[in-house]
Design a protein around this motif. Structure first.
Motif, PDB file in Angstrom:
ATOM      1  N   GLY A 146       0.799  -1.196  -0.014  1.00 22.27           N
ATOM      2  CA  GLY A 146       0.143   0.015   0.008  1.00 22.27           C
ATOM      3  C   GLY A 146       0.796   1.235   0.020  1.00 22.27           C
ATOM      4  N   THR A 147       2.209   1.036  -0.144  1.00 20.17           N
ATOM      5  CA  THR A 147       2.974   2.454  -0.042  1.00 20.17           C
ATOM      6  C   THR A 147       3.661   2.599  -1.408  1.00 20.17           C
ATOM      7  OG1 THR A 147       3.402   2.180   2.376  1.00 20.17           O
ATOM      8  CG2 THR A 147       5.027   3.351   1.110  1.00 20.17           C
ATOM      9  N   LEU A 148       3.808   3.735  -1.829  1.00 17.44           N
ATOM     10  CA  LEU A 148       4.453   4.043  -2.937  1.00 17.44           C
ATOM     11  C   LEU A 148       5.876   3.896  -2.989  1.00 17.44           C
ATOM     12  CD1 LEU A 148       3.921   4.875  -5.829  1.00 17.44           C
ATOM     13  CD2 LEU A 148       4.492   7.358  -5.193  1.00 17.44           C
ATOM     14  N   LEU A 149       6.455   2.846  -3.519  1.00 19.92           N
ATOM     15  CA  LEU A 149       7.907   2.313  -3.463  1.00 19.92           C
ATOM     16  C   LEU A 149       8.709   3.157  -4.545  1.00 19.92           C
ATOM     17  CD1 LEU A 149       9.358  -1.034  -3.159  1.00 19.92           C
ATOM     18  CD2 LEU A 149      10.286   0.384  -4.936  1.00 19.92           C
ATOM     19  N   ALA A 150       8.020   3.401  -5.719  1.00 19.54           N
ATOM     20  CA  ALA A 150       8.992   3.997  -6.804  1.00 19.54           C
ATOM     21  C   ALA A 150       7.874   4.345  -7.954  1.00 19.54           C
ATOM     22  CB  ALA A 150       9.954   3.116  -7.240  1.00 19.54           C
ATOM     23  N   VAL A 151       8.456   5.394  -8.603  1.00 22.33           N
ATOM     24  CA  VAL A 151       8.024   5.777  -9.895  1.00 22.33           C
ATOM     25  C   VAL A 151       8.804   5.532 -10.984  1.00 22.33           C
ATOM     26  CG1 VAL A 151       6.887   7.737 -11.158  1.00 22.33           C
ATOM     27  CG2 VAL A 151       6.201   7.556  -8.818  1.00 22.33           C
ATOM     28  N   ALA A 152       8.398   5.053 -12.170  1.00 18.74           N
ATOM     29  CA  ALA A 152       9.071   4.690 -13.293  1.00 18.74           C
ATOM     30  C   ALA A 152       8.676   5.138 -14.654  1.00 18.74           C
ATOM     31  CB  ALA A 152       9.812   3.476 -13.167  1.00 18.74           C
ATOM     32  N   SER A 153       9.589   5.352 -15.699  1.00 18.44           N
ATOM     33  CA  SER A 153       8.830   5.530 -16.935  1.00 18.44           C
ATOM     34  C   SER A 153       9.787   4.984 -17.859  1.00 18.44           C
ATOM     35  CB  SER A 153       8.370   6.812 -17.137  1.00 18.44           C
ATOM     36  OG  SER A 153       9.512   7.863 -17.173  1.00 18.44           O
ATOM     37  N   THR A 154       9.188   4.312 -19.054  1.00 19.96           N
ATOM     38  CA  THR A 154      10.251   3.836 -19.671  1.00 19.96           C
ATOM     39  C   THR A 154       9.538   3.828 -21.190  1.00 19.96           C
ATOM     40  OG1 THR A 154      11.464   1.907 -20.317  1.00 19.96           O
ATOM     41  CG2 THR A 154       9.189   1.530 -19.697  1.00 19.96           C
ATOM     42  N   ARG A 155      10.401   4.086 -22.437  1.00 18.49           N
ATOM     43  CA  ARG A 155       9.915   3.836 -23.728  1.00 18.49           C
ATOM     44  C   ARG A 155      10.799   3.179 -24.498  1.00 18.49           C
ATOM     45  NH1 ARG A 155       6.479   5.919 -26.941  1.00 18.49           N
ATOM     46  NH2 ARG A 155       7.010   6.402 -29.355  1.00 18.49           N
ATOM     47  N   PHE A 156      10.384   2.264 -25.431  1.00 20.57           N
ATOM     48  CA  PHE A 156      11.156   1.240 -26.134  1.00 20.57           C
ATOM     49  C   PHE A 156      10.506   0.900 -27.507  1.00 20.57           C
ATOM     50  CE2 PHE A 156       7.993  -0.594 -23.423  1.00 20.57           C
ATOM     51  CZ  PHE A 156       7.185  -1.493 -24.188  1.00 20.57           C
ATOM     52  N   GLY A 157      11.088   0.421 -28.165  1.00 15.20           N
ATOM     53  CA  GLY A 157      10.798  -0.082 -29.651  1.00 15.20           C
ATOM     54  C   GLY A 157      10.418  -1.611 -29.796  1.00 15.20           C
ATOM     55  N   CYS A 158       9.682  -1.938 -30.783  1.00 19.47           N
ATOM     56  CA  CYS A 158       9.564  -3.175 -30.968  1.00 19.47           C
ATOM     57  C   CYS A 158       9.873  -3.557 -32.572  1.00 19.47           C
ATOM     58  CB  CYS A 158       8.096  -3.667 -30.672  1.00 19.47           C
ATOM     59  SG  CYS A 158       7.348  -3.145 -29.177  1.00 19.47           S
ATOM     60  N   HIS A 159      10.417  -4.503 -32.749  1.00 19.24           N
ATOM     61  CA  HIS A 159      11.370  -4.744 -34.152  1.00 19.24           C
ATOM     62  C   HIS A 159      10.934  -6.149 -34.443  1.00 19.24           C
ATOM     63  CE1 HIS A 159      12.872  -0.932 -33.101  1.00 19.24           C
ATOM     64  NE2 HIS A 159      13.944  -1.361 -32.294  1.00 19.24           N
ATOM     65  N   SER A 160      10.481  -6.057 -35.684  1.00 21.57           N
ATOM     66  CA  SER A 160      10.156  -7.654 -36.017  1.00 21.57           C
ATOM     67  C   SER A 160      11.714  -8.034 -36.670  1.00 21.57           C
ATOM     68  CB  SER A 160       9.527  -7.340 -37.430  1.00 21.57           C
ATOM     69  OG  SER A 160      10.082  -6.807 -38.800  1.00 21.57           O
TER      70      SER A 160
END
Length: 313
Positions: A146-160
């Motif tokens: 119930g406690t906020l441990l962390a905030v994260a954000s990420t961006r990534f690509g998906c490639h055939s």
């Protein structure tokens, strides 16, 4: 004596398992931290994970879980959701573009049982090609009890496979892994706060603020399976170790925040140089460090990290 045929009620324990290792691009079951997922709304999901109380590489420091356990958990989350929620086929390659996190070190304290966390994931800025995502971003609130441990954000690509082959320009083969140069000599364990030489990812140079990236392809965690490039988690580890090595301290330092932009793949067969500088405004207990990686005359990644003395937590 009356005889009863009724059986006493029994309570079945909740059964927990990990997700399939193939979903998180791991070869070893012991390295899978995710335990489940469910849809919470349009492009919103809750992913559950368990962190071990002990780990061969992500070792605790003075009763605190290693913050890079968070990074590996996030790294496992984006292949999981691309496969199970967005129908990305196996064989597609994912490439990190950016990774940010800020962590509450108080919530990292170890307890008498493994750490159970929930990742509340919101997916945004999705780009599609023929109904499959080619890029996406994730914002993640990580909650523990119930406690906020962390905030994260990420961006990534998906490639055939075909797109990945073009991106790698003929370098996307396992021969590069098999023929990778031997890892150079490591800097001292004291300078990076590591107990085992095998876990050190920096090699010395003539400058105290500059190192060669040390790539040991035999490492059982960082190279859980063969790759044609240096994995992102090794690069994040180099940011942590450079932040420590710039101003070594006998007191353990942990990264409580990090912002990394990945510009290109880091190749296995070319030297990569890690450079660090302290930014102004820090204290002895908390300092911010800029870290850059150069390979082939260009920046492979740029990063900042906040290093915190665990004795101040």
């Amino acid at each position: 004596m009356p005889i009863t045929t009724e059986r006493p009620e029994t309570t079945k324990p909740a059964l927990t398992t990990t997700v399939a290792k193939e979903y998180v691009h791991r070869a070893s079951l012991s390295e899978v931290f995710l335990t489940g997922w469910e849809k919470a709304g349009p492009d919103a999901y809750v992913v559950t994970a368990q962190w071990p109380r002990s780990h061969s590489f992500y070792a605790p420091e003075q009763g605190l879980h290693d913050p890079l356990l968070l990074c590996e958990t996030v790294r496992q989350t984006f292949p999981l959701l691309t496969h199970v929620a967005y129908n990305v086929p196996f064989g597609y390659q994912l490439s990190w573009q950016r990774m940010q996190f800020s962590i509450n070190p108080q919530a990292l304290r170890m307890e008498s049982t493994p750490c159970e966390v929930e990742l509340h994931v919101t997916v945004s800025d999705i780009r599609y090609h023929r109904a499959l995502p080619t890029q996406m971003s994730m914002h993640i609130d990580v909650v523990r009890d119930g406690t906020l441990l962390a905030v994260a954000s990420t961006r990534f690509g998906c490639h055939s496979p075909a797109v990945y082959e073009r991106l790698r320009a003929g370098r996307g083969n396992k021969e590069l892994f098999a023929n990778a140069p031997a890892a150079p000599q490591a800097i001292s364990r004291y300078r990076v706060g590591r107990q085992r030489t095998q876990d050190i990812v920096l090699a010395p140079t003539q400058e105290r603020w500059r190192w060669q990236l040390r790539v040991d392809t035999s490492h059982p965690v960082l190279f859980d399976h063969p790759l044609d490039h240096v994995p992102g988690m090794l690069l994040l580890e180099s940011v942590r170790q450079a932040g420590h090595a710039l101003q070594p301290s006998w007191s353990p330092m942990i990264p409580t925040a990090m912002d990394v932009t990945f510009n290109r793949y880091v190749e296995l067969d070319e030297p990569c140089w890690i450079e660090a500088e302290a930014l102004s405004g820090g204290t002895s207990a908390r300092r911010t460090v800029r870290v850059n990686a150069l390979q082939g005359g260009s920046f492979a990644f740029t990063a900042t990290t906040e290093m915190t003395d665990v004795s101040s937590v």
